[in-house]
Enzyme design. Structure first.
Site, mmCIF file in Angstrom:
data_model
loop_
_atom_site.group_PDB
_atom_site.id
_atom_site.type_symbol
_atom_site.label_atom_id
_atom_site.label_comp_id
_atom_site.label_asym_id
_atom_site.label_seq_id
_atom_site.Cartn_x
_atom_site.Cartn_y
_atom_site.Cartn_z
ATOM 1 N N PRO A 94 0.629 -1.142 0.168
ATOM 2 C CG PRO A 94 -0.666 -1.498 1.649
ATOM 3 C CD PRO A 94 0.367 -2.267 0.972
ATOM 4 C CG ASN A 95 -0.242 4.345 1.353
ATOM 5 O OD1 ASN A 95 -1.439 4.771 0.782
ATOM 6 N ND2 ASN A 95 -0.460 3.497 2.489
ATOM 7 N NE ARG A 154 3.483 6.691 1.702
ATOM 8 C CZ ARG A 154 4.211 5.439 2.284
ATOM 9 N NH1 ARG A 154 4.874 4.655 1.320
ATOM 10 N NH2 ARG A 154 3.832 5.091 3.323
ATOM 11 C CE1 TYR A 207 8.899 4.995 3.311
ATOM 12 C CE2 TYR A 207 7.312 6.866 3.463
ATOM 13 C CZ TYR A 207 7.737 5.725 3.755
ATOM 14 O OH TYR A 207 7.269 5.222 5.014
ATOM 15 C CG ASN A 224 8.445 -1.720 0.287
ATOM 16 O OD1 ASN A 224 7.979 -2.077 1.617
ATOM 17 N ND2 ASN A 224 9.138 -0.731 0.254
ATOM 18 C CB ALA A 270 1.133 -0.228 5.992
ATOM 19 C CD GLU A 300 10.642 -7.743 6.070
ATOM 20 O OE1 GLU A 300 10.799 -8.696 6.540
ATOM 21 O OE2 GLU A 300 10.282 -6.592 6.670
ATOM 22 C CG HIS A 325 11.172 -2.392 4.870
ATOM 23 N ND1 HIS A 325 9.878 -2.307 4.946
ATOM 24 C CD2 HIS A 325 11.572 -3.541 5.510
ATOM 25 C CE1 HIS A 325 9.246 -3.490 5.307
ATOM 26 N NE2 HIS A 325 10.207 -4.136 5.569
ATOM 27 N NE ARG A 371 9.700 5.823 9.023
ATOM 28 C CZ ARG A 371 8.915 5.843 8.068
ATOM 29 N NH1 ARG A 371 9.140 4.974 7.064
ATOM 30 N NH2 ARG A 371 7.833 6.487 8.115
HETATM 31 C C1 DQA Z 1 8.199 0.962 4.009
HETATM 32 C C2 DQA Z 1 8.276 1.193 5.617
HETATM 33 C C3 DQA Z 1 6.867 0.854 6.063
HETATM 34 O O1 DQA Z 1 6.978 0.993 7.513
HETATM 35 C C4 DQA Z 1 5.823 1.815 5.516
HETATM 36 O O2 DQA Z 1 4.299 1.662 6.190
HETATM 37 C C5 DQA Z 1 5.840 1.971 4.234
HETATM 38 C C6 DQA Z 1 7.176 1.803 3.318
HETATM 39 C C7 DQA Z 1 9.758 1.540 3.367
HETATM 40 O O3 DQA Z 1 9.666 0.957 2.202
HETATM 41 O O4 DQA Z 1 10.478 2.007 4.053
HETATM 42 O O5 DQA Z 1 4.962 2.120 3.454
HETATM 43 O O6 DQA Z 1 7.968 -0.387 3.824
#
Ligand code: DQA
Length: 145
Positions: free
Chosen positions: A10-11, A18, A23, A74, A77, A98, A100, A107
């Protein structure tokens, strides 16, 4: 060419727009082109996918069972919430990495726990979008092994 799924939760469709202070300004299309370039000489064909829907991510992981040599994910959330994504990954037999973009450990504390890490063969956090390419190089080592 071996197929590698690069799944994004998501997002991440808003990557580049964003919270760029966290990011960065590069987009998911930039991730896709960088990974395609890195994958080619390694004999890896990438399929980059993004959804804001948990069930869609689960369905793509199921699809990967039949067609992909490995998964880079990735989960965004969903990392911190989704037993469903973990269960789906547990049903996939190849390597799982995985990624990020941000360093989740620097964080909020709710970002420090990852369900997906219980399955992941490796985790990269805090390397910006370069993390995807690093994971892909390692994938090349493992699947071409
Ligand atoms: C994320 C870190 C997550 O905590 C967050 O919810 C994201 C992006 C990252 O790529 O740093 O949406 O996965």
């Amino acid at each position: 060419m071996k197929k590698i799924f690069i799944l994004n939760g998501p997002n991440l469709n808003l990557l580049g727009l964003r919270q760029p202070e966290i990011y960065g300004r590069e987009t998911l299309a930039d991730v896709e082109s960088q990974c395609a370039e890195i994958g080619r000489p390694l004999g890896l064909e990438i399929r980059l996918l993004q959804s804001n829907w948990e069930g869609q991510i689960v369905d793509w992981i199921h699809e990967a069972r039949n067609v992909a040599a490995g998964i880079i994910i990735n989960p965004a959330a969903l990392t911190h919430t989704s037993v469903a994504v973990l269960d789906a990954l547990n049903a996939f037999e190849g390597p799982v990495f995985e990624v990020h973009i941000s360093n989740v450990h620097k964080r909020e504390s709710f970002r420090h726990h990852s369900y997906v890490s219980l399955r992941a063969d490796g985790v990269i956090a805090g390397f910006g979008i370069e993390g995807y390419g690093l994971a892909l190089r390692r994938m090349g080592t493992l699947v071409n092994g």
